[in-house]
Design a protein around this motif. Sequence first.
Motif, PDB file in Angstrom:
ATOM      1  N   ASP A  29       0.709  -1.019  -0.237  1.00  0.00           N
ATOM      2  CA  ASP A  29      -0.098   0.366  -0.226  1.00  0.00           C
ATOM      3  C   ASP A  29       0.597   0.997   0.143  1.00  0.00           C
ATOM      4  N   VAL A  30       0.945   1.851  -0.989  1.00  0.00           N
ATOM      5  CA  VAL A  30       1.798   2.922  -1.597  1.00  0.00           C
ATOM      6  C   VAL A  30       1.805   4.459  -0.209  1.00  0.00           C
ATOM      7  N   LYS A  31       0.457   4.335  -0.005  1.00  0.00           N
ATOM      8  CA  LYS A  31      -0.337   5.637   0.791  1.00  0.00           C
ATOM      9  C   LYS A  31       0.190   4.945   1.961  1.00  0.00           C
ATOM     10  N   THR A  32       0.571   4.161   2.885  1.00  0.00           N
ATOM     11  CA  THR A  32       0.594   4.362   3.732  1.00  0.00           C
ATOM     12  C   THR A  32       1.942   2.901   3.976  1.00  0.00           C
ATOM     13  N   ASN A  33       2.554   3.206   3.423  1.00  0.00           N
ATOM     14  CA  ASN A  33       3.999   1.675   3.682  1.00  0.00           C
ATOM     15  C   ASN A  33       4.188   0.587   3.642  1.00  0.00           C
ATOM     16  N   ASN A  34       2.599   0.222   4.199  1.00  0.00           N
ATOM     17  CA  ASN A  34       2.373  -1.173   4.683  1.00  0.00           C
ATOM     18  C   ASN A  34       2.617  -2.192   3.621  1.00  0.00           C
ATOM     19  N   ALA A  35       3.354  -3.593   3.582  1.00  0.00           N
ATOM     20  CA  ALA A  35       3.597  -4.560   2.379  1.00  0.00           C
ATOM     21  C   ALA A  35       3.105  -5.566   3.490  1.00  0.00           C
ATOM     22  N   ILE A  36       2.266  -6.809   2.552  1.00  0.00           N
ATOM     23  CA  ILE A  36       2.476  -8.273   3.343  1.00  0.00           C
ATOM     24  C   ILE A  36       2.742  -9.063   1.613  1.00  0.00           C
ATOM     25  N   SER A  37       3.350 -10.048   2.080  1.00  0.00           N
ATOM     26  CA  SER A  37       4.442 -11.009   1.189  1.00  0.00           C
ATOM     27  C   SER A  37       3.782 -12.495   1.368  1.00  0.00           C
ATOM     28  N   PHE A  38       3.443 -13.041   0.767  1.00  0.00           N
ATOM     29  CA  PHE A  38       3.568 -15.041   1.041  1.00  0.00           C
ATOM     30  C   PHE A  38       4.010 -15.115   0.410  1.00  0.00           C
ATOM     31  N   LEU A  39       4.905 -16.664   0.689  1.00  0.00           N
ATOM     32  CA  LEU A  39       5.590 -18.078  -0.309  1.00  0.00           C
ATOM     33  C   LEU A  39       4.364 -19.204   0.230  1.00  0.00           C
ATOM     34  N   ILE A  40       3.734 -19.544  -1.440  1.00  0.00           N
ATOM     35  CA  ILE A  40       3.038 -20.413  -1.253  1.00  0.00           C
ATOM     36  C   ILE A  40       3.513 -21.748  -1.860  1.00  0.00           C
ATOM     37  N   PRO A  41       3.540 -22.801  -1.046  1.00  0.00           N
ATOM     38  CA  PRO A  41       4.206 -23.966  -1.965  1.00  0.00           C
ATOM     39  C   PRO A  41       3.145 -24.085  -3.394  1.00  0.00           C
ATOM     40  N   ALA A  42       3.672 -25.144  -4.190  1.00  0.00           N
ATOM     41  CA  ALA A  42       3.008 -25.247  -5.652  1.00  0.00           C
ATOM     42  C   ALA A  42       2.804 -26.541  -5.523  1.00  0.00           C
ATOM     43  N   HIS A  43       2.822 -27.350  -4.343  1.00  0.00           N
ATOM     44  CA  HIS A  43       2.962 -28.765  -4.994  1.00  0.00           C
ATOM     45  C   HIS A  43       1.309 -28.650  -3.453  1.00  0.00           C
ATOM     46  N   ASP A  44       0.870 -27.627  -3.032  1.00  0.00           N
ATOM     47  CA  ASP A  44       0.118 -28.054  -1.773  1.00  0.00           C
ATOM     48  C   ASP A  44      -1.219 -28.162  -2.682  1.00  0.00           C
ATOM     49  N   LYS A  45      -2.017 -29.172  -2.015  1.00  0.00           N
ATOM     50  CA  LYS A  45      -3.147 -29.179  -2.701  1.00  0.00           C
ATOM     51  C   LYS A  45      -4.150 -28.104  -2.299  1.00  0.00           C
ATOM     52  N   ASN A  46      -5.020 -27.992  -2.091  1.00  0.00           N
ATOM     53  CA  ASN A  46      -6.303 -27.611  -1.457  1.00  0.00           C
ATOM     54  C   ASN A  46      -6.400 -28.426  -0.022  1.00  0.00           C
ATOM     55  N   THR A  47      -5.851 -28.218   1.121  1.00  0.00           N
ATOM     56  CA  THR A  47      -6.146 -28.215   2.478  1.00  0.00           C
ATOM     57  C   THR A  47      -6.617 -27.885   3.295  1.00  0.00           C
ATOM     58  N   GLY A  48      -7.038 -26.534   2.758  1.00  0.00           N
ATOM     59  CA  GLY A  48      -7.722 -26.113   3.802  1.00  0.00           C
ATOM     60  C   GLY A  48      -6.713 -25.480   4.648  1.00  0.00           C
ATOM     61  N   ASP A  49      -5.541 -24.515   3.831  1.00  0.00           N
ATOM     62  CA  ASP A  49      -5.071 -24.263   5.553  1.00  0.00           C
ATOM     63  C   ASP A  49      -5.143 -22.615   5.122  1.00  0.00           C
ATOM     64  N   ASN A  50      -4.679 -22.046   5.701  1.00  0.00           N
ATOM     65  CA  ASN A  50      -5.208 -21.024   5.783  1.00  0.00           C
ATOM     66  C   ASN A  50      -3.950 -19.397   5.249  1.00  0.00           C
ATOM     67  N   LEU A  51      -4.650 -18.537   4.010  1.00  0.00           N
ATOM     68  CA  LEU A  51      -3.173 -17.849   3.718  1.00  0.00           C
ATOM     69  C   LEU A  51      -2.984 -17.447   4.833  1.00  0.00           C
ATOM     70  N   SER A  52      -2.908 -16.959   5.952  1.00  0.00           N
ATOM     71  CA  SER A  52      -2.340 -16.668   6.756  1.00  0.00           C
ATOM     72  C   SER A  52      -1.373 -17.283   7.373  1.00  0.00           C
ATOM     73  N   ASP A  53      -1.307 -18.388   7.302  1.00  0.00           N
ATOM     74  CA  ASP A  53      -0.277 -19.541   7.266  1.00  0.00           C
ATOM     75  C   ASP A  53       0.582 -19.741   5.908  1.00  0.00           C
ATOM     76  N   TYR A  54       0.860 -18.094   5.593  1.00  0.00           N
ATOM     77  CA  TYR A  54       1.961 -17.757   4.025  1.00  0.00           C
ATOM     78  C   TYR A  54       2.786 -16.909   4.115  1.00  0.00           C
TER      79      TYR A  54
END
Length: 96
Positions: A29-54
């Motif tokens: 967010d360039v207005k607040t200089n806040n950022a968030i980033s995710f690193l997600i395994p490509a092999h992960d099957k839809n296990t119901g994991d939470n996005l916040s886990d990544y």
Amino acid sequence: MEPYIYINSPKFIGNGVAVPEQFYKIIMDVKTNNAISFLIPAHDKNTGDNLSDYIVSIDDIEASTGMDFFSTLEDSLEDAIESHKEQSLWKIRDNQ
């Protein structure tokens, strides 16, 4: 810049299509200089994991990719943004 990472030699499928081991996404967010980033395994099957886990720091993604994101920012601001790993400023709806 490709939003995927090959840690080892990539696996190939079909007509020589390389399959990455991980995908990353960086949002700022360039207005607040806040950022968030995710690193997600490509092999992960839809296990119901939470996005916040990544959630990872941008520094983590830079270490994996060898790229330098936000290099045009003042160093102190770049360091603060890239080292931060916090989801509280972002509305992430995880699986319940």
